[in-house]
Design a protein around this motif. Structure first.
Motif, PDB file in Angstrom:
ATOM      1  N   MET A   1       0.850  -1.203   0.000  1.00  0.00           N
ATOM      2  CA  MET A   1       0.000   0.000   0.000  1.00  0.00           C
ATOM      3  C   MET A   1       0.886   1.253   0.000  1.00  0.00           C
ATOM      4  N   THR A   2       0.612   2.168  -0.898  1.00  0.00           N
ATOM      5  CA  THR A   2       1.341   3.432  -0.946  1.00  0.00           C
ATOM      6  C   THR A   2       0.340   4.582  -0.947  1.00  0.00           C
ATOM      7  N   ILE A   3       0.857   5.803  -0.889  1.00  0.00           N
ATOM      8  CA  ILE A   3       0.021   7.003  -1.006  1.00  0.00           C
ATOM      9  C   ILE A   3       0.124   7.523  -2.434  1.00  0.00           C
ATOM     10  N   HIS A   4      -1.021   7.723  -3.063  1.00  0.00           N
ATOM     11  CA  HIS A   4      -1.031   8.171  -4.453  1.00  0.00           C
ATOM     12  C   HIS A   4      -0.440   9.567  -4.581  1.00  0.00           C
ATOM     13  N   ARG A   5       0.235   9.811  -5.688  1.00  0.00           N
ATOM     14  CA  ARG A   5       0.897  11.109  -5.894  1.00  0.00           C
ATOM     15  C   ARG A   5      -0.075  12.283  -5.898  1.00  0.00           C
ATOM     16  N   GLU A   6      -1.348  12.036  -6.223  1.00  0.00           N
ATOM     17  CA  GLU A   6      -2.327  13.118  -6.239  1.00  0.00           C
ATOM     18  C   GLU A   6      -2.583  13.685  -4.843  1.00  0.00           C
ATOM     19  N   GLY A   7      -2.271  12.905  -3.803  1.00  0.00           N
ATOM     20  CA  GLY A   7      -2.578  13.352  -2.446  1.00  0.00           C
ATOM     21  C   GLY A   7      -1.384  13.803  -1.632  1.00  0.00           C
ATOM     22  N   ARG A   8      -0.172  13.621  -2.151  1.00  0.00           N
ATOM     23  CA  ARG A   8       1.013  13.856  -1.322  1.00  0.00           C
ATOM     24  C   ARG A   8       1.161  15.318  -0.903  1.00  0.00           C
ATOM     25  N   LEU A  10      -1.206  17.683  -0.819  1.00  0.00           N
ATOM     26  CA  LEU A  10      -2.336  18.023   0.038  1.00  0.00           C
ATOM     27  C   LEU A  10      -2.124  17.502   1.456  1.00  0.00           C
ATOM     28  N   LEU A  11      -1.676  16.264   1.571  1.00  0.00           N
ATOM     29  CA  LEU A  11      -1.479  15.666   2.893  1.00  0.00           C
ATOM     30  C   LEU A  11      -0.365  16.360   3.664  1.00  0.00           C
ATOM     31  N   LEU A  15      -0.996  18.430   7.084  1.00  0.00           N
ATOM     32  CA  LEU A  15      -0.259  18.079   8.294  1.00  0.00           C
ATOM     33  C   LEU A  15       0.290  19.331   8.976  1.00  0.00           C
ATOM     34  N   ILE A  16       0.820  20.250   8.181  1.00  0.00           N
ATOM     35  CA  ILE A  16       1.348  21.502   8.735  1.00  0.00           C
ATOM     36  C   ILE A  16       0.229  22.325   9.372  1.00  0.00           C
ATOM     37  N   ILE A  17      -0.919  22.410   8.689  1.00  0.00           N
ATOM     38  CA  ILE A  17      -2.048  23.190   9.206  1.00  0.00           C
ATOM     39  C   ILE A  17      -2.544  22.611  10.531  1.00  0.00           C
ATOM     40  N   LEU A  18      -2.695  21.298  10.583  1.00  0.00           N
ATOM     41  CA  LEU A  18      -3.185  20.665  11.810  1.00  0.00           C
ATOM     42  C   LEU A  18      -2.170  20.792  12.946  1.00  0.00           C
TER      43      LEU A  18
END
Length: 219
Positions: A1-8, A10-11, A15-18
């Motif tokens: 399982m990986t993280i799709h490039r479309e979300g990297r 944004l995530l 993370l910085i905002i939170l």
């Protein structure tokens, strides 16, 4: 399982905002552990929800020249004979798969071949199960020509939540069965148009896995 490039991106930004939000809460309410813990819990939960939208499972593709694989994870919501008027100009069997927000949103080639047609259509954002979503919503139309000359048409269709369709193909490109061709953020719907003599192997309500579930057999 990986993280799709479309979300990297944004995530990372999320993370910085939170992190900044939680730091602010700890600074403003230093003696309120209930507030601090509540914000931490809500932040982690929200981040995990967004994270699961962009998961990208890794698996082996079993290729079959006479089989059509599901282009997306989701639920079969339409199986019917219909008229395809944009490119094929004739009657076809339509199979539609609805992608909910909890499904994997990667779209995969149902068959292998050369891309003979591609077009992006701007449009509305009706709910994906609306009867007019296939013709009025934002969508892409892709046609792949197989080695035997059969052409299969499929569409990515935006929904009420999916406001961004990504399609990576271009005309003349050769793609293999099961290969990733696009991504729809936050779920939506994919329609696929098959020859009338194709044998549909799924039924309404069935759950599909993109690149793994066989939805039809070609003659």
């Amino acid at each position: 399982m990986t993280i799709h490039r479309e979300g990297r991106t944004l995530l990372f930004v999320l993370l910085i905002i939170l992190f900044a939000l939680n730091w602010g809460v700890f600074y403003l309410f230093p003696t309120s552990p209930y507030t601090q813990n509540g914000v931490i819990f809500a932040s982690v939960l929200f981040y995990l929800i967004i994270l699961q939208f962009f998961r990208n499972p890794i698996f082996d593709i079993t290729k079959h020249d006479n089989q059509v694989l599901a282009p997306a994870d989701g639920k079969v919501v339409v199986i019917e004979e219909t008229e395809e008027t944009e490119y094929l100009k004739g009657k076809r069997k339509q199979v539609s798969i609805f992608m909910s927000p909890v499904n994997v949103h990667v779209n995969r080639m149902p068959v292998g071949g050369n891309i003979s047609f591609y077009k992006y259509h701007p449009g509305k954002y009706l709910v994906a199960w609306h009867p007019k979503s296939s013709t009025e919503n934002e969508r892409t139309t892709v046609v792949v020509k197989m080695k035997n000359g059969v052409e299969i048409l499929f569409r990515q269709i935006a929904g009420a939540l999916a406001r961004r369709i990504k399609c990576y193909v271009q005309e003349g490109q050769s793609l293999e069965q099961g290969q990733e061709f696009g991504f729809i953020k936050f779920g939506s719907r994919v329609d696929i148009y098959l020859p009338l003599d194709a044998k549909v192997t799924v039924k309404i309500g069935d759950i599909t896995k993109g690149g793994r579930t066989v939805i039809a057999e070609l003659k």
